[in-house]
Design an enzyme around this catalytic site. Sequence first.
Site, mmCIF file in Angstrom:
data_model
loop_
_atom_site.group_PDB
_atom_site.id
_atom_site.type_symbol
_atom_site.label_atom_id
_atom_site.label_comp_id
_atom_site.label_asym_id
_atom_site.label_seq_id
_atom_site.Cartn_x
_atom_site.Cartn_y
_atom_site.Cartn_z
ATOM 1 N N PRO A 157 -10.564 50.820 72.063
ATOM 2 C CA PRO A 157 -10.028 50.937 70.965
ATOM 3 C C PRO A 157 -8.669 50.797 71.026
ATOM 4 O O PRO A 157 -7.801 50.563 71.926
ATOM 5 C CB PRO A 157 -10.554 52.124 70.313
ATOM 6 C CG PRO A 157 -10.390 53.037 71.683
ATOM 7 C CD PRO A 157 -10.901 51.967 72.828
ATOM 8 N N LYS A 182 -11.413 43.850 77.315
ATOM 9 C CA LYS A 182 -11.066 43.461 75.844
ATOM 10 C C LYS A 182 -10.358 44.452 75.072
ATOM 11 O O LYS A 182 -10.976 45.500 74.772
ATOM 12 C CB LYS A 182 -12.348 42.884 75.120
ATOM 13 C CG LYS A 182 -11.877 42.062 73.676
ATOM 14 C CD LYS A 182 -12.751 41.951 72.647
ATOM 15 C CE LYS A 182 -12.569 43.006 71.721
ATOM 16 N NZ LYS A 182 -11.134 43.154 70.846
ATOM 17 N N VAL A 251 -30.689 43.931 79.358
ATOM 18 C CA VAL A 251 -30.883 45.263 80.049
ATOM 19 C C VAL A 251 -29.576 45.531 80.860
ATOM 20 O O VAL A 251 -29.811 45.780 82.012
ATOM 21 C CB VAL A 251 -32.168 45.271 80.959
ATOM 22 C CG1 VAL A 251 -32.485 46.587 81.324
ATOM 23 C CG2 VAL A 251 -33.255 44.788 80.305
ATOM 24 N N GLU A 257 -18.508 55.598 74.665
ATOM 25 C CA GLU A 257 -17.671 56.781 74.052
ATOM 26 C C GLU A 257 -17.436 56.518 72.587
ATOM 27 O O GLU A 257 -16.486 55.701 72.412
ATOM 28 C CB GLU A 257 -16.429 56.572 74.916
ATOM 29 C CG GLU A 257 -16.811 56.711 76.498
ATOM 30 C CD GLU A 257 -16.922 57.875 76.879
ATOM 31 O OE1 GLU A 257 -16.612 59.191 76.085
ATOM 32 O OE2 GLU A 257 -17.245 58.194 78.067
ATOM 33 N N CYS A 291 -10.104 60.476 68.995
ATOM 34 C CA CYS A 291 -11.762 60.590 68.765
ATOM 35 C C CYS A 291 -12.159 62.326 68.910
ATOM 36 O O CYS A 291 -13.147 62.421 68.235
ATOM 37 C CB CYS A 291 -12.268 59.796 69.963
ATOM 38 S SG CYS A 291 -11.876 60.440 71.614
ATOM 39 N N GLU A 389 -16.116 60.147 59.800
ATOM 40 C CA GLU A 389 -14.696 60.175 60.980
ATOM 41 C C GLU A 389 -13.811 59.558 60.008
ATOM 42 O O GLU A 389 -14.162 58.368 59.706
ATOM 43 C CB GLU A 389 -15.236 59.589 62.163
ATOM 44 C CG GLU A 389 -14.074 59.731 63.158
ATOM 45 C CD GLU A 389 -14.267 58.976 64.119
ATOM 46 O OE1 GLU A 389 -14.808 57.717 64.468
ATOM 47 O OE2 GLU A 389 -14.004 59.688 65.434
HETATM 48 P P1 NAP Z 1 -13.987 49.824 66.793
HETATM 49 O O1 NAP Z 1 -13.807 49.165 65.508
HETATM 50 O O2 NAP Z 1 -15.494 50.219 66.993
HETATM 51 O O3 NAP Z 1 -13.549 48.908 67.976
HETATM 52 C C1 NAP Z 1 -13.576 49.153 69.417
HETATM 53 C C2 NAP Z 1 -13.515 47.726 69.894
HETATM 54 O O4 NAP Z 1 -14.894 47.180 69.725
HETATM 55 C C3 NAP Z 1 -12.418 47.062 69.499
HETATM 56 O O5 NAP Z 1 -11.953 46.261 70.871
HETATM 57 C C4 NAP Z 1 -13.098 45.970 68.690
HETATM 58 O O6 NAP Z 1 -12.528 44.620 68.593
HETATM 59 C C5 NAP Z 1 -14.475 45.875 69.300
HETATM 60 N N1 NAP Z 1 -15.650 45.310 68.705
HETATM 61 C C6 NAP Z 1 -15.803 45.392 67.236
HETATM 62 N N2 NAP Z 1 -17.134 44.741 66.789
HETATM 63 C C7 NAP Z 1 -17.386 44.335 68.222
HETATM 64 C C8 NAP Z 1 -18.926 43.758 68.546
HETATM 65 N N3 NAP Z 1 -19.691 43.309 67.280
HETATM 66 N N4 NAP Z 1 -19.045 43.359 69.801
HETATM 67 C C9 NAP Z 1 -18.181 43.651 70.628
HETATM 68 N N5 NAP Z 1 -17.213 44.490 70.491
HETATM 69 C C10 NAP Z 1 -16.608 44.784 69.224
HETATM 70 O O7 NAP Z 1 -13.168 50.893 67.026
HETATM 71 P P2 NAP Z 1 -11.650 51.246 66.719
HETATM 72 O O8 NAP Z 1 -11.438 51.230 65.171
HETATM 73 O O9 NAP Z 1 -10.694 50.131 67.559
HETATM 74 O O10 NAP Z 1 -11.375 52.619 67.031
HETATM 75 C C11 NAP Z 1 -11.613 53.722 66.552
HETATM 76 C C12 NAP Z 1 -12.884 54.267 67.091
HETATM 77 O O11 NAP Z 1 -13.070 54.582 68.534
HETATM 78 C C13 NAP Z 1 -13.309 55.716 66.423
HETATM 79 O O12 NAP Z 1 -14.286 55.963 66.081
HETATM 80 C C14 NAP Z 1 -12.939 56.498 67.436
HETATM 81 O O13 NAP Z 1 -13.635 57.977 67.616
HETATM 82 C C15 NAP Z 1 -13.467 55.960 68.652
HETATM 83 N N6 NAP Z 1 -12.726 56.338 70.050
HETATM 84 C C16 NAP Z 1 -13.609 57.135 70.911
HETATM 85 C C17 NAP Z 1 -12.990 57.605 72.062
HETATM 86 C C18 NAP Z 1 -13.885 58.423 72.954
HETATM 87 O O14 NAP Z 1 -13.545 58.728 74.095
HETATM 88 N N7 NAP Z 1 -15.110 58.760 72.625
HETATM 89 C C19 NAP Z 1 -11.761 57.353 72.380
HETATM 90 C C20 NAP Z 1 -11.062 56.656 71.473
HETATM 91 C C21 NAP Z 1 -11.426 56.159 70.146
HETATM 92 P P3 NAP Z 1 -11.490 44.568 67.372
HETATM 93 O O15 NAP Z 1 -10.927 45.573 66.767
HETATM 94 O O16 NAP Z 1 -10.225 43.896 68.164
HETATM 95 O O17 NAP Z 1 -11.814 43.362 66.491
#
Ligand code: NAP
Length: 493
Positions: A157, A182, A251, A257, A291, A389
């Site tokens: 993210p 990515k 698989v 995360e 997060c 969230e």
């Molecule tokens: P996101 O929208 O889920 O995107 C995360 C990544 O996944 C981006 O690189 C995104 O690409 C990609 N992605 C989106 N759709 C996909 C698909 N269908 N297939 C494969 N990849 C895909 O999250 P974000 O908005 O970037 O980040 C915020 C989120 O991250 C929050 O929910 C936060 O809680 C979570 N987070 C969790 C942690 C942890 O350690 N638990 C740490 C940091 C953040 P694009 O956005 O480039 O299109």
Amino acid sequence: MASEAKVSVRRYHLYINGEWVGSSSGRFIPVMDPSTEEIIAEVPDANEKDVNRAVAAAKAAFDSGAWHETTAQERGRILFRLAERVRKEAGMLAELEARNSGKPIVEAEYDINDVATCFEYYGGLATKVLGHVNPVPDNALSLSLREPIGVAAQIIPWNYPLLMAAWKLAPAIAAGCTCILKPAEQTPLTALEFANWLPEAGLPPGVVNIITGYGESAGAPLVLHPDVNKIAFTGSATVGKIIVKAAADTVKRVTLELGGKSPNIFFADADFESAIDGALFGVFINQGEVCSAGSRILVEKPIYTKFVEAMAAKAKTIRLGPPLERETKMGPLVSKDQYDRVRSYQEVGKKEAKLAAGGGRAASMPKGYYVEPTIFYDVDNSARIAQEEIFGPVAAVIPFANEAEAIRIANDTPYGLAAAVWSRDIFKTFRVVKAIRAGIVWVNHMQPTYVEAPWGGYKQSGFGRELGPSGIEEYLETKQVHINLNEQPIGWY
Ligand code: NAP
Ligand code: MG
């Protein structure tokens, strides 16, 4: 575009098989500075064809050649060299990270230091991956060998761009995997700069590849590709669920995360001044784009009113400003989309609860995606602002009557990433720590995260653990080897 912008627009490429290459579409994605709303760079809009090239490079590097033969000692040294380079270039990386993500420069400097520490940690751990001998009841030697999982796709993210890349790349390299990273489309720049140093650190071509692009066009084909053995994903729960389903057909090993709605619990006997600081820091650090943000602030009734007042008064003094100014404590949100999302939750909150501070756009900042640190109180835990969230500087303060009620409210969420408990009573504190369903619980603090300790979620916050020794486990398979030590024929027939 470049002519009208006051800043220069730098064009980046994909990093595949040790070379900088264009995308097959020839299209680019603009990358913004969220504090000025100006385009500062453009990166390739990669698609399935580019993904296929990157996976082929990663598979070839895994299957044979220099990387296939590499020793744990060599991999460790590569990681140390990468850490050294990151430390040398820390100023440049922190500035680029702050400009691209909007985070205050001082926070970006912490992040970059953590990036180097992460490479150092896994550099050391590379030579401590141990197999073992199994005590089987036969004249045989039964071994468990640890081997790299293979080709890993790593999707990250935008909130901690290079740090999330380091959390993924460092253990994968230590384990001997090959990677396709990515980055998020909003914040790819520091990972691309970092890739410049891979060859001199000693990484053969194809071991680390970087694909920029959108989730749907560049992320999804990675998840489906039959030659990818593992997906490491950090991002939203919504996308995490899509990824688990998509990875099922082949698989793949998956670690997730995901997000959170973490409770930050304050008992009446907590140190009051530290508690107020801890509540604000827990939810407003990195503009709340964290997060593990302590976005549900649970406060025991005897101190509740005083707590809300003190929090609101201090929140109003938080200094918003340009990310590159050292005095800035809160920068803009990462993008227009995220700004709109947070603004809409501010409006939802006004209908669901009472407003103690903020609630709108930051009027002091004429340009950029700035919102005010916002505190709602008298929030019911079933409200949307307590369950969903937001990923921005919006806090929901919830009163509780006693320990049992605090535990019930804390666990009443589909998420289970993090929590914090504030009290001087060690017995009560530990009862609460044990009762909470979350992957990390802080006591009398919230947010410190160490490369040496495991990180990950319970419930819908994901599965698998990054960091610490568990971080490398997620990139290893176990192979059982049985060596017959009887010289006689088996004698069965
Ligand atoms: P996101 O929208 O889920 O995107 C995360 C990544 O996944 C981006 O690189 C995104 O690409 C990609 N992605 C989106 N759709 C996909 C698909 N269908 N297939 C494969 N990849 C895909 O999250 P974000 O908005 O970037 O980040 C915020 C989120 O991250 C929050 O929910 C936060 O809680 C979570 N987070 C969790 C942690 C942890 O350690 N638990 C740490 C940091 C953040 P694009 O956005 O480039 O299109
Ligand atoms: Mg996204």
